[in-house]
Each structure stands twice: as structure tokens, then as C-alpha cells.
Write a protein that holds these residues in place. Structure first.
Motif, short mmCIF file in Angstrom:
data_model
loop_
_atom_site.label_atom_id
_atom_site.label_comp_id
_atom_site.label_asym_id
_atom_site.label_seq_id
_atom_site.Cartn_x
_atom_site.Cartn_y
_atom_site.Cartn_z
N PHE A 92 2.47 -43.96 50.85
CA PHE A 92 3.14 -44.78 49.86
C PHE A 92 3.19 -44.07 48.50
O PHE A 92 4.24 -44.05 47.84
CB PHE A 92 2.46 -46.14 49.71
N VAL A 93 2.09 -43.47 48.08
CA VAL A 93 2.08 -42.75 46.79
C VAL A 93 3.03 -41.55 46.86
O VAL A 93 3.76 -41.28 45.90
CB VAL A 93 0.65 -42.33 46.41
N ARG A 148 -4.83 -36.88 41.39
CA ARG A 148 -6.00 -37.41 42.09
C ARG A 148 -5.66 -38.77 42.66
O ARG A 148 -4.88 -39.51 42.09
CB ARG A 148 -7.17 -37.55 41.11
N ILE A 149 -6.26 -39.06 43.80
CA ILE A 149 -6.06 -40.37 44.42
C ILE A 149 -7.40 -40.86 44.94
O ILE A 149 -8.20 -40.10 45.47
CB ILE A 149 -5.00 -40.30 45.55
N ARG A 150 -7.67 -42.14 44.74
CA ARG A 150 -8.88 -42.78 45.24
C ARG A 150 -8.46 -43.98 46.07
O ARG A 150 -7.65 -44.79 45.62
CB ARG A 150 -9.79 -43.25 44.11
N VAL A 151 -9.02 -44.10 47.25
CA VAL A 151 -8.67 -45.17 48.17
C VAL A 151 -9.92 -45.99 48.43
O VAL A 151 -10.99 -45.44 48.69
CB VAL A 151 -8.10 -44.62 49.49
N CYS A 152 -9.79 -47.30 48.36
CA CYS A 152 -10.91 -48.22 48.59
C CYS A 152 -10.43 -49.32 49.52
O CYS A 152 -9.32 -49.82 49.38
CB CYS A 152 -11.35 -48.80 47.25
N GLU A 153 -11.27 -49.69 50.46
CA GLU A 153 -10.92 -50.76 51.38
C GLU A 153 -11.92 -51.90 51.18
O GLU A 153 -12.97 -51.95 51.80
CB GLU A 153 -10.97 -50.24 52.83
N PRO A 154 -11.60 -52.85 50.27
CA PRO A 154 -12.55 -53.93 49.99
C PRO A 154 -12.76 -54.87 51.15
O PRO A 154 -13.81 -55.49 51.26
CB PRO A 154 -11.92 -54.66 48.80
N ARG A 155 -11.78 -55.00 52.01
CA ARG A 155 -11.92 -55.81 53.22
C ARG A 155 -10.98 -55.22 54.26
O ARG A 155 -10.07 -54.48 53.92
CB ARG A 155 -11.61 -57.29 52.96
N PRO A 156 -11.21 -55.51 55.51
CA PRO A 156 -10.30 -54.98 56.54
C PRO A 156 -8.87 -55.43 56.28
O PRO A 156 -8.63 -56.55 55.85
CB PRO A 156 -10.85 -55.56 57.84
N ALA A 157 -7.94 -54.55 56.54
CA ALA A 157 -6.50 -54.78 56.40
C ALA A 157 -6.05 -54.93 54.95
O ALA A 157 -4.99 -55.47 54.68
CB ALA A 157 -6.06 -56.00 57.20
N VAL A 161 -5.69 -48.74 45.80
CA VAL A 161 -5.50 -47.32 45.52
C VAL A 161 -5.37 -47.12 44.03
O VAL A 161 -4.67 -47.89 43.35
CB VAL A 161 -4.24 -46.79 46.24
N ALA A 162 -6.02 -46.09 43.53
CA ALA A 162 -5.84 -45.65 42.14
C ALA A 162 -5.40 -44.19 42.20
O ALA A 162 -6.08 -43.36 42.82
CB ALA A 162 -7.13 -45.79 41.36
N ALA A 163 -4.26 -43.90 41.59
CA ALA A 163 -3.71 -42.54 41.62
C ALA A 163 -3.46 -42.06 40.20
O ALA A 163 -2.91 -42.81 39.39
CB ALA A 163 -2.42 -42.51 42.43
N VAL A 164 -3.86 -40.83 39.92
CA VAL A 164 -3.57 -40.21 38.64
C VAL A 164 -2.36 -39.31 38.85
O VAL A 164 -2.36 -38.45 39.73
CB VAL A 164 -4.77 -39.39 38.12
N VAL A 165 -1.33 -39.52 38.05
CA VAL A 165 -0.07 -38.82 38.18
C VAL A 165 0.20 -38.07 36.89
O VAL A 165 -0.07 -38.59 35.81
CB VAL A 165 1.06 -39.85 38.47
N ALA A 166 0.73 -36.86 37.00
CA ALA A 166 1.04 -36.06 35.82
C ALA A 166 2.50 -35.66 35.87
O ALA A 166 3.05 -35.34 36.93
CB ALA A 166 0.16 -34.82 35.77
N GLY A 167 3.12 -35.66 34.71
CA GLY A 167 4.50 -35.24 34.60
C GLY A 167 4.97 -35.28 33.17
O GLY A 167 4.52 -36.11 32.39
N ALA A 173 -1.65 -43.49 35.20
CA ALA A 173 -2.27 -43.96 36.45
C ALA A 173 -1.37 -44.99 37.12
O ALA A 173 -0.61 -45.70 36.47
CB ALA A 173 -3.63 -44.57 36.16
N MET A 174 -1.48 -45.02 38.42
CA MET A 174 -0.82 -46.04 39.23
C MET A 174 -1.91 -46.76 40.01
O MET A 174 -2.73 -46.12 40.65
CB MET A 174 0.17 -45.41 40.21
N ALA A 175 -1.92 -48.06 39.93
CA ALA A 175 -2.85 -48.87 40.72
C ALA A 175 -2.01 -49.72 41.67
O ALA A 175 -1.03 -50.33 41.25
CB ALA A 175 -3.69 -49.75 39.81
N LEU A 176 -2.40 -49.74 42.93
CA LEU A 176 -1.62 -50.49 43.89
C LEU A 176 -2.51 -51.07 44.97
O LEU A 176 -3.65 -50.65 45.16
CB LEU A 176 -0.52 -49.63 44.51
N ARG A 177 -1.97 -52.05 45.64
CA ARG A 177 -2.67 -52.70 46.75
C ARG A 177 -1.75 -52.72 47.96
O ARG A 177 -0.59 -53.13 47.86
CB ARG A 177 -3.08 -54.13 46.37
#
Length: 193
Positions: A92-93, A148-157, A161-167, A173-177
Motif C-alpha cells: 500500500f505504501v 523508513r516504515i514501521r508496521v504494528c499489528e495491534p490485533r489480528p486482521a 503503519v507509520a512511514a517516513v517519506v522524503a521528497g 510522515a504517513m500514518a495509516l491503518r
């Protein structure tokens, strides 16, 4: 007669010395091999049944923040993120970055977004696109890239995601679920910070 073609060694030969001990001693080794710096307290790994120092034995610990108390640390996220969830987050990112770089049309994000939140997600992507400037169609080098990207799964399914984007000389940063619904990973929330 001295040979002038080869001068003698100007430095002493290299000495090899044994490496210092870097591992802590085992329980059956002598304790003086691993000295403790002065003023450092010993870490008691086996005294788990004893109450902590500084807290009365009869009082229960109250984790709620209050006046004079520091806020409680956040609960740790699940240490195990499924590989499928990590792949979905990266996909997705990556799709968002391809849209920002002009390699994909913005309409292609609809297949990866929950139908009820398509408008919010596309608005956030448009907000991110405004930060990058005009898209260079003939450039082979992307204007926006993932740092950089960090992925966390707080519960199943469900994946956060927290992504650091440069340009364009800036980082954001982009935060998404992402949630697993009807056999697909769909984005429910996207926020560009």
C-alpha cells in the motif's frame, strides 16, 4: 656495501594481543572477572518475588496518570507481525509513492481503500502530492521515496503503519491503518503529517 634500493623497516613489527573478555561470566565462574563499576547497583534477575524498593508492600500500583504522577507508558505493540500484513503494508505504501511520483493514476488507489473512506484517503494523498511539487514524467529517479516504515499489528486482521517519506528536500510522515476485510487488506485511515 649497503643495499640502497630497500630501506629498513621504519616501524616496529605488529603485536597481536588477546582480545579482552566481552561476555559476562557464567554463574560458576569467579565474580571478580567481571568487575562492577563503583556506584552501580547489582541487577537482581532472580528476586522477582520481592516487592520493588521504594514502594510500600501493602499499596497497589495505580497505572493511571494523575497529579504528581508521570503518565503510564503505552502498552507494547504485538511483537509478531504476520508476513502477510507486512507485505500488505509495504504494497500500500509503495502504491501511494507511485501515485505521488506520477507512475500511477490516483484512481488506482480505490481498489486498496475501504469504500466508505475513499474520499478521505484521496484527499490526504492530494495533500501529500501538493508537498512534492510538479511531477517530472521523464525522470527515471523518483521525486518521493520511502525512508523508513514501521508496521504494528495491534490485533489480528488490523495493521497500523507509520512511514517516513522524503521528497523535494523535505520529510514528512504517513500514518495509516489497514484492515483485513472480505479477503483483502483495505486502508481505512490515511493521514499525512
Amino acid at each position: 656495501m649497503a643495499d640502497s634500493r630497500r630501506p629498513g623497516p621504519s616501524r616496529p613489527p605488529i603485536r597481536l594481543r588477546p582480545a579482552p573478555v566481552s561476555d559476562p561470566p557464567y554463574l560458576d565462574e569467579a565474580p571478580d572477572l567481571w568487575p562492577r563499576p563503583p556506584g552501580q547497583l547489582a541487577l537482581d534477575l532472580f528476586g522477582a518475588g520481592q516487592p520493588p524498593v521504594g514502594r510500600p508492600a501493602g499499596r497497589r500500583h495505580d497505572p493511571r496518570p494523575g497529579p504528581g504522577r508521570p503518565p503510564a507508558p503505552p502498552l507494547p505493540a504485538s511483537a509478531t507481525v504476520t508476513p502477510e500484513a507486512t507485505r500488505a503494508a509495504h504494497r500500500f505504501v509503495g502504491t501511494c509513492l507511485e501515485i505521488l511520483n506520477g507512475y500511477r493514476p490516483p484512481a488506482q488507489i480505490r481498489a486498496l481503500v475501504e469504500p466508505g473512506s475513499t474520499v478521505e484517503v484521496t484527499e490526504q494523498l492530494a495533500r501529500a502530492a501538493a508537498r512534492t511539487g510538479p511531477v517530472r514524467r521523464r525522470s527515471t529517479r523518483p521525486a518521493v521515496h520511502l525512508r523508513r516504515i514501521r508496521v504494528c499489528e495491534p490485533r489480528p486482521a488490523a495493521v497500523e503503519v507509520a512511514a517516513v517519506v522524503a521528497g523535494a528536500g523535505r520529510c514528512w510522515a504517513m500514518a495509516l491503518r489497514l484492515e483485513h476485510r472480505r479477503g483483502n487488506w483495505l486502508c481505512t485511515t490515511l493521514q499525512v503529517i
